[in-house]
Design a protein around this motif. Structure first.
Motif, PDB file in Angstrom:
ATOM      1  N   TYR A   1     -33.130  15.341  42.093  1.00 42.46           N
ATOM      2  CA  TYR A   1     -32.579  15.977  40.691  1.00 42.46           C
ATOM      3  C   TYR A   1     -31.214  16.992  41.043  1.00 42.46           C
ATOM      4  O   TYR A   1     -30.188  16.600  40.791  1.00 42.46           O
ATOM      5  CB  TYR A   1     -33.457  16.575  39.960  1.00 42.46           C
ATOM      6  CG  TYR A   1     -32.717  17.353  38.595  1.00 42.46           C
ATOM      7  CD1 TYR A   1     -32.662  16.234  37.631  1.00 42.46           C
ATOM      8  CD2 TYR A   1     -32.100  18.494  38.348  1.00 42.46           C
ATOM      9  CE1 TYR A   1     -31.946  16.667  36.408  1.00 42.46           C
ATOM     10  CE2 TYR A   1     -31.559  18.834  37.327  1.00 42.46           C
ATOM     11  CZ  TYR A   1     -31.234  17.965  36.415  1.00 42.46           C
ATOM     12  OH  TYR A   1     -30.896  18.442  35.137  1.00 42.46           O
ATOM     13  N   SER A   2     -31.496  17.791  42.135  1.00 46.97           N
ATOM     14  CA  SER A   2     -30.547  18.837  42.458  1.00 46.97           C
ATOM     15  C   SER A   2     -29.295  18.022  43.198  1.00 46.97           C
ATOM     16  O   SER A   2     -28.190  18.437  43.108  1.00 46.97           O
ATOM     17  CB  SER A   2     -31.124  20.003  43.357  1.00 46.97           C
ATOM     18  OG  SER A   2     -32.136  20.373  42.580  1.00 46.97           O
ATOM     19  N   THR A   3     -29.711  17.216  44.209  1.00 48.11           N
ATOM     20  CA  THR A   3     -28.875  16.686  45.175  1.00 48.11           C
ATOM     21  C   THR A   3     -27.942  15.422  44.387  1.00 48.11           C
ATOM     22  O   THR A   3     -26.889  15.273  45.025  1.00 48.11           O
ATOM     23  CB  THR A   3     -29.315  16.174  46.544  1.00 48.11           C
ATOM     24  OG1 THR A   3     -30.313  15.315  46.110  1.00 48.11           O
ATOM     25  CG2 THR A   3     -30.005  17.266  47.252  1.00 48.11           C
ATOM     26  N   SER A   4     -28.592  14.901  43.507  1.00 47.69           N
ATOM     27  CA  SER A   4     -27.907  13.686  42.832  1.00 47.69           C
ATOM     28  C   SER A   4     -26.877  14.372  42.007  1.00 47.69           C
ATOM     29  O   SER A   4     -25.972  13.284  41.617  1.00 47.69           O
ATOM     30  CB  SER A   4     -28.810  12.723  42.299  1.00 47.69           C
ATOM     31  OG  SER A   4     -29.492  13.424  41.378  1.00 47.69           O
ATOM     32  N   ILE A   5     -27.057  15.445  41.140  1.00 51.99           N
ATOM     33  CA  ILE A   5     -26.001  15.688  40.087  1.00 51.99           C
ATOM     34  C   ILE A   5     -24.451  15.575  40.896  1.00 51.99           C
ATOM     35  O   ILE A   5     -23.565  15.159  40.260  1.00 51.99           O
ATOM     36  CB  ILE A   5     -26.177  17.018  39.616  1.00 51.99           C
ATOM     37  CG1 ILE A   5     -27.535  16.895  38.688  1.00 51.99           C
ATOM     38  CG2 ILE A   5     -25.009  17.664  38.832  1.00 51.99           C
ATOM     39  CD1 ILE A   5     -27.976  18.326  37.983  1.00 51.99           C
ATOM     40  N   PRO A   6     -24.211  16.419  41.900  1.00 48.10           N
ATOM     41  CA  PRO A   6     -22.906  16.539  42.291  1.00 48.10           C
ATOM     42  C   PRO A   6     -22.511  15.002  42.943  1.00 48.10           C
ATOM     43  O   PRO A   6     -21.263  14.758  42.654  1.00 48.10           O
ATOM     44  CB  PRO A   6     -23.192  17.313  43.512  1.00 48.10           C
ATOM     45  CG  PRO A   6     -24.127  18.075  43.369  1.00 48.10           C
ATOM     46  CD  PRO A   6     -25.140  17.375  42.557  1.00 48.10           C
ATOM     47  N   GLU A   7     -23.230  14.330  43.456  1.00 41.52           N
ATOM     48  CA  GLU A   7     -22.891  13.013  43.985  1.00 41.52           C
ATOM     49  C   GLU A   7     -22.716  11.918  42.662  1.00 41.52           C
ATOM     50  O   GLU A   7     -21.672  11.358  42.482  1.00 41.52           O
ATOM     51  CB  GLU A   7     -24.205  12.190  44.425  1.00 41.52           C
ATOM     52  CG  GLU A   7     -24.752  13.006  45.869  1.00 41.52           C
ATOM     53  CD  GLU A   7     -23.729  13.068  46.779  1.00 41.52           C
ATOM     54  OE1 GLU A   7     -22.504  12.396  46.883  1.00 41.52           O
ATOM     55  OE2 GLU A   7     -23.997  13.732  48.091  1.00 41.52           O
ATOM     56  N   PHE A   8     -23.494  11.948  41.418  1.00 39.06           N
ATOM     57  CA  PHE A   8     -23.144  11.316  40.510  1.00 39.06           C
ATOM     58  C   PHE A   8     -21.876  12.038  39.836  1.00 39.06           C
ATOM     59  O   PHE A   8     -21.227  10.910  39.322  1.00 39.06           O
ATOM     60  CB  PHE A   8     -24.329  11.435  39.310  1.00 39.06           C
ATOM     61  CG  PHE A   8     -25.493  10.496  39.801  1.00 39.06           C
ATOM     62  CD1 PHE A   8     -25.386   9.311  39.985  1.00 39.06           C
ATOM     63  CD2 PHE A   8     -26.860  11.121  39.534  1.00 39.06           C
ATOM     64  CE1 PHE A   8     -26.526   8.500  40.374  1.00 39.06           C
ATOM     65  CE2 PHE A   8     -27.985  10.391  40.014  1.00 39.06           C
ATOM     66  CZ  PHE A   8     -27.815   9.088  40.399  1.00 39.06           C
ATOM     67  N   ALA A   9     -21.836  13.018  39.605  1.00 40.31           N
ATOM     68  CA  ALA A   9     -20.439  13.917  39.045  1.00 40.31           C
ATOM     69  C   ALA A   9     -19.474  13.566  39.745  1.00 40.31           C
ATOM     70  O   ALA A   9     -18.162  13.151  39.196  1.00 40.31           O
ATOM     71  CB  ALA A   9     -20.635  15.248  39.048  1.00 40.31           C
ATOM     72  N   ALA A  10     -19.289  13.219  41.192  1.00 39.93           N
ATOM     73  CA  ALA A  10     -18.246  13.068  41.935  1.00 39.93           C
ATOM     74  C   ALA A  10     -17.713  11.445  41.771  1.00 39.93           C
ATOM     75  O   ALA A  10     -16.603  11.247  41.561  1.00 39.93           O
ATOM     76  CB  ALA A  10     -18.433  13.207  43.639  1.00 39.93           C
ATOM     77  N   SER A  11     -18.618  10.787  41.649  1.00 41.60           N
ATOM     78  CA  SER A  11     -18.260   9.350  41.470  1.00 41.60           C
ATOM     79  C   SER A  11     -17.875   9.150  39.918  1.00 41.60           C
ATOM     80  O   SER A  11     -16.719   8.266  39.910  1.00 41.60           O
ATOM     81  CB  SER A  11     -19.724   8.229  41.491  1.00 41.60           C
ATOM     82  OG  SER A  11     -20.280   8.288  42.797  1.00 41.60           O
ATOM     83  N   ALA A  12     -18.395   9.613  39.146  1.00 41.88           N
ATOM     84  CA  ALA A  12     -17.755   9.606  37.563  1.00 41.88           C
ATOM     85  C   ALA A  12     -16.704  10.339  37.511  1.00 41.88           C
ATOM     86  O   ALA A  12     -15.634   9.773  36.938  1.00 41.88           O
ATOM     87  CB  ALA A  12     -18.915  10.316  36.570  1.00 41.88           C
ATOM     88  N   ASN A  13     -16.246  11.378  37.952  1.00 43.04           N
ATOM     89  CA  ASN A  13     -15.021  11.979  38.099  1.00 43.04           C
ATOM     90  C   ASN A  13     -13.983  11.264  38.579  1.00 43.04           C
ATOM     91  O   ASN A  13     -12.703  11.295  38.295  1.00 43.04           O
ATOM     92  CB  ASN A  13     -15.047  13.305  38.689  1.00 43.04           C
ATOM     93  CG  ASN A  13     -15.988  14.395  38.027  1.00 43.04           C
ATOM     94  OD1 ASN A  13     -16.207  14.365  36.883  1.00 43.04           O
ATOM     95  ND2 ASN A  13     -16.513  15.584  38.663  1.00 43.04           N
ATOM     96  N   ALA A  14     -14.183  10.209  39.650  1.00 44.15           N
ATOM     97  CA  ALA A  14     -13.073   9.567  40.263  1.00 44.15           C
ATOM     98  C   ALA A  14     -13.181   8.211  39.710  1.00 44.15           C
ATOM     99  O   ALA A  14     -12.510   7.323  40.147  1.00 44.15           O
ATOM    100  CB  ALA A  14     -13.794   9.383  41.900  1.00 44.15           C
TER     101      ALA A  14
END
Length: 422
Positions: free
Chosen positions: A276-289
């Protein structure tokens, strides 16, 4: 290797590191509870849990989670160390205000002469509150996640738990009193928190990303922090209010057992919770890009893997209960049915943990809050009715229903998003 595969591998690496260190920390934590039970007993332990639940509820209601905005808005941007430290200071100010509110409320509890708190002095209450609040401060957690230094958090947590166990063992042998136990329980958390912030302000790391820092909108940090705060408040029934309700309405013994069962729930999910903690930045980075397809592929991969992991952990825990239960938690031998329900709940929650982080990272902040409000109100209703008729079994059954229902709603909504973007 595709971008999606690289992101998935990075996510697995960070989560695996957190898992390995969590295993060590959890092993220490499991031993800590029997030591505390030996010093004060199950009923007093239940009262201790009640005090900390009240403190955490106040901290959640009175705090603004600016650090949630940092986790959602900053990934993918190139941010220098000085700018990142400014955000850290701003986030810490909000949490210090919430901590002040906790101290005021807990100190005020002494005026009501609650029977559950009569064994604690005012100093004990304040120390227990600090011991509850320090581990959930989000500012330092967000910082080390953003600079991809997860191991710092995990080492700090493990060493704090180890120190806590050692001090409690000394207390149980030479000074087995409630006040000594409370002090031993609090001191390691204070040290951990201080050390982490010292490391932050000595660190010179920034955030690497393809997007320029000028593209980062401060308003988005505030917005995400606002919805993160509302989300946390909405989650209080599951996080703390169930313990408070049980602690104020049933004998402390029941809350002690319920708290141990929830600890086992956390242990089974130990391998999956870091996602949960580690996936938020990864999902957010993909969504932001703009790589929504890659984000959905990552979500599907994580769910498949997490089901295997959490189901295996649950099965091993249940099948080996005749070995560890008499030694570590003999009190649970009278609650095998409740124990089985908690394990099933852990499997459900662990499998779909990235569903919640993915939905959040997609910017569905308002929707997540609405879902939390509705489902948590239903949870309180279920908890009240089922506990009234079935006691502790009703409490854990209502938790299983809640976890399953929330996951189902978000999966349906994410599938609709995927269909719209095909």
């Amino acid at each position: 290797m595709t971008v999606s595969s690289k992101v998935f591998n990075n996510l697995v690496k960070n989560s695996s590191m957190m898992f390995l260190l969590n295993v060590a920390g959890a092993g220490v934590s499991v031993i800590t509870i029997p030591v505390m039970l030996a010093i004060v007993g199950v009923e007093s332990y239940g009262h201790l849990v009640l005090v900390q639940s009240i403190a955490l509820a106040v901290f959640t209601v009175c705090g603004f989670q600016y650090w949630q905005g940092m986790l959602v808005a900053m990934p993918g941007h190139k941010i220098d160390a000085a700018t990142l430290r400014v955000a850290v200071v701003r986030s810490l100010r909000y949490e210090m205000l919430a901590m002040a509110a906790v101290i005021l409320v807990v100190a005020g509890l002494t005026l009501f002469s609650l029977p559950q708190l009569k064994e604690f002095s005012t100093v004990n209450l304040l120390l227990l509150s600090l011991a509850a609040v320090f581990p959930v401060i989000g500012t330092h957690t967000a910082y080390f996640r953003l600079v991809n230094q997860y191991k710092v958090l995990m080492y700090a947590g493990f060493l704090a738990n180890l120190l806590k166990l050692l001090v409690l063992v000394v207390v149980s042998r030479y000074q087995p009193t409630l006040s000594s136990m409370v002090l031993a329980y609090t001191l390691p958390e204070v040290i951990r928190c201080v050390v982490l912030f010292v490391l932050i302000f000595r660190n010179r790391s920034g955030i690497d990303g393809a997007l320029p820092c000028t593209d980062l909108r401060p308003a988005r940090l505030i917005e995400a922090g606002k919805w993160g705060t509302l989300q946390a408040i909405c989650d209080l029934p599951v996080a703390q209010l169930d313990r408070i309700i049980i602690g104020l309405t049933l004998p402390g013994y029941n809350l002690g057992v319920f708290s141990i069962l929830k600890r086992i729930y956390s242990l089974v999910n130990m391998a999956t919770a870091p996602f949960y903690s580690t996936s938020i930045p990864e999902f957010a980075a993909s969504a932001n890009a703009g790589d929504l397809k890659g984000a959905f592929e990552l979500w599907i991969k994580t769910m498949k893997m997490l089901f295997v992991v959490t189901a295996s952990a649950g099965a091993i825990c249940y099948l080996s209960k005749f070995i560890w239960m008499p030694l570590v938690f003999p009190v649970l031998q009278d609650y095998v049915l409740e124990f089985a329900v908690v394990l099933l709940t852990a499997v459900m929650a662990g499998t779909f943990v990235t569903t919640h982080s993915f939905y959040w990272a997609l910017g569905k902040l308002r929707q997540s809050t609405i879902i939390s409000v509705g489902t948590n109100l239903l949870y309180l209703l279920e908890l009240s009715i089922l506990t009234m008729y079935f006691g502790l079994f009703g409490a854990v059954l209502s938790f299983l229903i809640h976890v399953t229902f929330v996951a189902a709603i978000k999966i349906i909504l994410l599938r609709k998003i995927a269909l719209r973007n095909q």
